[in-house]
Every structure is written in structure tokens, then in C-alpha cells.
Design a protein around this motif. Structure first.
Motif, PDB file in Angstrom:
ATOM      1  N   UNK A   1       0.949  -1.076  -0.005  1.00 17.79           N
ATOM      2  CA  UNK A   1       0.040  -0.074  -0.196  1.00 17.79           C
ATOM      3  C   UNK A   1       1.257   1.086   0.106  1.00 17.79           C
ATOM      4  N   UNK A   2       2.008   1.351   0.531  1.00 19.39           N
ATOM      5  CA  UNK A   2       3.624   2.569   0.435  1.00 19.39           C
ATOM      6  C   UNK A   2       3.517   2.116  -0.397  1.00 19.39           C
ATOM      7  N   UNK A   3       3.967   1.234  -1.169  1.00 16.42           N
ATOM      8  CA  UNK A   3       4.209   1.746  -2.417  1.00 16.42           C
ATOM      9  C   UNK A   3       3.045   2.302  -3.361  1.00 16.42           C
ATOM     10  N   UNK A   4       2.139   1.965  -3.874  1.00  9.16           N
ATOM     11  CA  UNK A   4       0.820   2.528  -4.214  1.00  9.16           C
ATOM     12  C   UNK A   4       0.721   3.376  -4.049  1.00  9.16           C
ATOM     13  N   UNK A   5       1.043   4.197  -3.190  1.00 11.04           N
ATOM     14  CA  UNK A   5       0.265   5.661  -2.530  1.00 11.04           C
ATOM     15  C   UNK A   5       1.679   6.691  -3.352  1.00 11.04           C
ATOM     16  N   UNK A   6       2.858   6.171  -3.305  1.00 11.68           N
ATOM     17  CA  UNK A   6       4.177   6.519  -4.049  1.00 11.68           C
ATOM     18  C   UNK A   6       3.852   6.727  -5.214  1.00 11.68           C
ATOM     19  N   UNK A   7       3.450   5.541  -6.011  1.00  9.08           N
ATOM     20  CA  UNK A   7       3.000   5.264  -7.354  1.00  9.08           C
ATOM     21  C   UNK A   7       2.245   6.510  -8.119  1.00  9.08           C
ATOM     22  N   UNK A   8       0.509   6.324  -6.850  1.00  5.35           N
ATOM     23  CA  UNK A   8      -0.241   7.274  -7.202  1.00  5.35           C
ATOM     24  C   UNK A   8       0.242   8.593  -7.084  1.00  5.35           C
ATOM     25  N   UNK A   9       1.153   8.975  -6.233  1.00  5.85           N
ATOM     26  CA  UNK A   9       1.739  10.081  -5.815  1.00  5.85           C
ATOM     27  C   UNK A   9       2.008  10.427  -6.846  1.00  5.85           C
ATOM     28  N   UNK A  10       3.629   9.739  -7.703  1.00  7.97           N
ATOM     29  CA  UNK A  10       3.905  10.454  -9.162  1.00  7.97           C
ATOM     30  C   UNK A  10       2.667  10.900 -10.240  1.00  7.97           C
ATOM     31  N   UNK A  11       2.354   9.806 -10.486  1.00  9.24           N
ATOM     32  CA  UNK A  11       1.718   9.505 -11.358  1.00  9.24           C
ATOM     33  C   UNK A  11       0.471  11.246 -11.986  1.00  9.24           C
ATOM     34  N   UNK A  12       0.331  11.638  -9.891  1.00 14.38           N
ATOM     35  CA  UNK A  12      -0.898  12.836  -9.814  1.00 14.38           C
ATOM     36  C   UNK A  12      -0.064  14.334  -9.953  1.00 14.38           C
ATOM     37  N   UNK A  13       1.360  13.805  -9.807  1.00 13.56           N
ATOM     38  CA  UNK A  13       2.201  15.284 -10.103  1.00 13.56           C
ATOM     39  C   UNK A  13       2.463  15.240 -10.975  1.00 13.56           C
ATOM     40  N   UNK A  14       2.359  14.516 -12.339  1.00 13.72           N
ATOM     41  CA  UNK A  14       2.507  14.443 -13.329  1.00 13.72           C
ATOM     42  C   UNK A  14       1.152  14.268 -14.652  1.00 13.72           C
ATOM     43  N   UNK A  15      -0.322  13.786 -14.241  1.00 15.02           N
ATOM     44  CA  UNK A  15      -0.805  14.672 -14.566  1.00 15.02           C
ATOM     45  C   UNK A  15      -1.994  15.405 -14.431  1.00 15.02           C
ATOM     46  N   UNK A  16      -2.049  16.918 -14.645  1.00 17.86           N
ATOM     47  CA  UNK A  16      -2.269  18.453 -15.059  1.00 17.86           C
ATOM     48  C   UNK A  16      -4.442  17.597 -14.564  1.00 17.86           C
ATOM     49  N   UNK A  17      -4.301  17.020 -15.745  1.00 17.21           N
ATOM     50  CA  UNK A  17      -5.633  16.836 -15.971  1.00 17.21           C
ATOM     51  C   UNK A  17      -6.465  16.311 -14.963  1.00 17.21           C
ATOM     52  N   UNK A  18      -5.610  15.991 -13.753  1.00 18.43           N
ATOM     53  CA  UNK A  18      -6.101  14.645 -12.426  1.00 18.43           C
ATOM     54  C   UNK A  18      -7.258  15.185 -11.405  1.00 18.43           C
ATOM     55  N   UNK A  19      -7.193  16.931 -11.735  1.00 17.67           N
ATOM     56  CA  UNK A  19      -8.166  16.773 -10.734  1.00 17.67           C
ATOM     57  C   UNK A  19      -9.850  16.872 -11.530  1.00 17.67           C
ATOM     58  N   UNK A  20      -9.336  16.929 -13.077  1.00 19.33           N
ATOM     59  CA  UNK A  20     -11.429  17.161 -13.824  1.00 19.33           C
ATOM     60  C   UNK A  20     -11.435  15.725 -13.678  1.00 19.33           C
ATOM     61  N   UNK A  21     -10.893  14.609 -12.740  1.00 17.79           N
ATOM     62  CA  UNK A  21     -11.064  13.190 -13.598  1.00 17.79           C
ATOM     63  C   UNK A  21     -12.420  12.858 -12.438  1.00 17.79           C
ATOM     64  N   UNK A  22     -13.218  12.143 -12.883  1.00 15.60           N
ATOM     65  CA  UNK A  22     -14.424  12.055 -12.755  1.00 15.60           C
ATOM     66  C   UNK A  22     -13.799  10.985 -11.183  1.00 15.60           C
ATOM     67  N   UNK A  23     -14.232  10.543  -9.463  1.00 11.13           N
ATOM     68  CA  UNK A  23     -14.183   9.470  -9.111  1.00 11.13           C
ATOM     69  C   UNK A  23     -14.365   7.932  -9.940  1.00 11.13           C
ATOM     70  N   UNK A  24     -15.267   7.522 -10.361  1.00 11.38           N
ATOM     71  CA  UNK A  24     -15.067   6.481 -10.951  1.00 11.38           C
ATOM     72  C   UNK A  24     -13.572   6.013 -11.768  1.00 11.38           C
ATOM     73  N   UNK A  25     -13.526   7.547 -12.556  1.00  7.35           N
ATOM     74  CA  UNK A  25     -11.900   7.216 -13.624  1.00  7.35           C
ATOM     75  C   UNK A  25     -10.661   7.173 -12.547  1.00  7.35           C
ATOM     76  N   UNK A  26     -10.879   8.345 -11.573  1.00  6.87           N
ATOM     77  CA  UNK A  26      -9.716   7.607  -9.961  1.00  6.87           C
ATOM     78  C   UNK A  26      -9.176   6.859  -9.513  1.00  6.87           C
ATOM     79  N   UNK A  27     -11.253   5.782  -9.336  1.00  8.61           N
ATOM     80  CA  UNK A  27     -10.445   4.575  -8.494  1.00  8.61           C
ATOM     81  C   UNK A  27     -10.318   3.822 -10.047  1.00  8.61           C
ATOM     82  N   UNK A  28     -10.534   3.811 -11.113  1.00  6.33           N
ATOM     83  CA  UNK A  28      -9.262   2.940 -12.081  1.00  6.33           C
ATOM     84  C   UNK A  28      -8.303   2.636 -12.174  1.00  6.33           C
TER      85      UNK A  28
END
Length: 205
Positions: free
Chosen positions: A87-114
Motif C-alpha cells: 500500500x505504501x508503494x502504491x501510494x508513492x506511485x500514485x503520487x508521482x502519477x498525479x504530479x505529472x497529470x495536470x488533468x487529475x483534478x478534473x477526473x471523475x471519481x470512477x476514473x480515479x478509482x480505475x
């Protein structure tokens, strides 16, 4: 003469699969004291030439616990202990993904879950590819894993159209970057130890 494996993942795993898990040896090596190993004709325990690797990882656990978690997850594939770090590793990967994805804030909840579910799939695929020679998972395999383990449905035949191919590649780059940072101290420790063993062998001949 036994040398440390050139593959840092294998070296990491060997360091934790041997008889060198005594903190005294690791602490001595880390402090700069000379610790004789079986690679230099000692009466030491099995695989104790991996002491420098073990010591480097223990130091990482204290100074860079996130990177240590990444290494444990990717390298200790045959132990239940590695699952503690997932879980800690997954959080780290997701954090890096979000940091390089400006459109993350516009993602719907379902897309974020995917995306979050795909992080776990990517980590599992990359973990199983210890030597870098396994065939990459195909969209159907990824979607089946995500649904079977996270209960999240992604339609495989819309993989490229829905942008999941891009997401998958970005997650791969995030995992690779974290792995590179985690393996760097192990690579350095391995090179230094192997160099010392070759030097010892040369002058013992």
C-alpha cells in the motif's frame, strides 16, 4: 569465490534470504568496519558475502523508508513480508502519477478509482518481471487482474480509446523511476564489494 549478483533485485533478495540477518554484522559493515565474508575465504555463514547489500538496505530503511519499501516489494517476491509494503508503494506511485497529470483534478471519481486499481496491477506485473524478460501483460490480462483483485471494471476493448494505454505507460515510468532510486545504493554496494573480492582474490593467488 562467490560474487554478488549483478542484478540488483536478485542481490537484494539474496541479502534477505541468507544467514546474514544479524544486526551486528550489518551495523559493523555500515560503520566501516571490515567484515570478513565467505566470498573472501572465511568460515562465515551461507551467502554472507551479501552483508554489504543487507547493510545498504537497512540504512535505506532508516533514511529513505519509501524507497526501501519499493525495493522490498519488488525484490522479496517469495515472502509474505513484502506484502506489508504494497500500500505504501502504491501510494508513492500514485503520487508521482498525479504530479505529472495536470488533468487529475478534473477526473471523475470512477476514473480515479480505475487509475488507483491500475497502480496495483502495474506493480504486480513489474514485480514478477525480475529479469526484465517476461512478456508484458496485455489489456485483457490487466483488466482481469483489476476486476479480480480490486473489483474495478475496465473494458479491455476500449483500452486505447479510453486513454488507459497512456495511463499504463505513465504508471510504468513512475514505478521504474522509484525502482531506479531504490536500487542505486544496492548497485553501489554490490560493485564495491565485488571489487574488493576481486582484489582479494588477485593478491591471494
Amino acid at each position: 569465490m562467490s560474487y554478488i549478483d549483478h542484478n540488483p533485485r536478485v542481490a537484494w533478495a539474496e541479502g534477505f534470504d541468507s544467514g546474514i540477518r544479524t544486526q551486528a554484522c550489518a551495523d559493523l559493515a555500515e560503520a566501516g568496519a571490515k567484515v570478513q565474508t565467505s566470498g573472501i575465504k572465511s568460515g562465515g555463514c551461507y551467502n554472507d558475502h551479501y552483508i554489504p547489500v543487507y547493510s545498504a538496505v537497512r540504512k535505506m530503511e532508516r533514511e529513505s523508508p519509501v524507497l526501501a519499501a519499493v525495493g522490498h516489494w519488488l525484490c522479496l517476491v517469495d515472502t509474505g513480508e513484502a506484502n506489508w509494503y504494497l500500500d505504501d508503494v502504491a501510494d508513492s506511485v500514485l503520487t508521482r502519477f498525479v504530479a505529472t497529470t495536470p488533468e487529475w483534478s478534473s477526473y471523475r471519481k470512477a476514473r480515479r478509482q480505475r487509475v488507483e486499481a491500475l497502480v496495483y496491477a502495474r506493480l504486480m506485473m513489474d514485480r514478477l518481471n525480475m529479469d526484465g524478460e517476461r512478456r508484458p501483460w496485455q489489456p485483457l490480462e490487466i483488466c482481469e487482474f483489476v476486476y479480480g483483485h480490486q473489483g474495478v471494471k475496465i473494458v479491455s476493448y476500449n483500452w486505447q480509446r479510453d486513454g488507459w494505454e497512456k495511463v499504463w505507460d505513465m504508471l510504468g515510468r513512475a514505478v521504474a523511476a522509484l525502482e531506479c532510486e531504490a536500487m542505486e545504493p544496492v548497485i553501489e554496494a554490490s560493485r564495491s564489494a565485488n571489487r574488493a573480492m576481486r582484489h582479494s582474490e588477485k593478491y591471494a593467488a
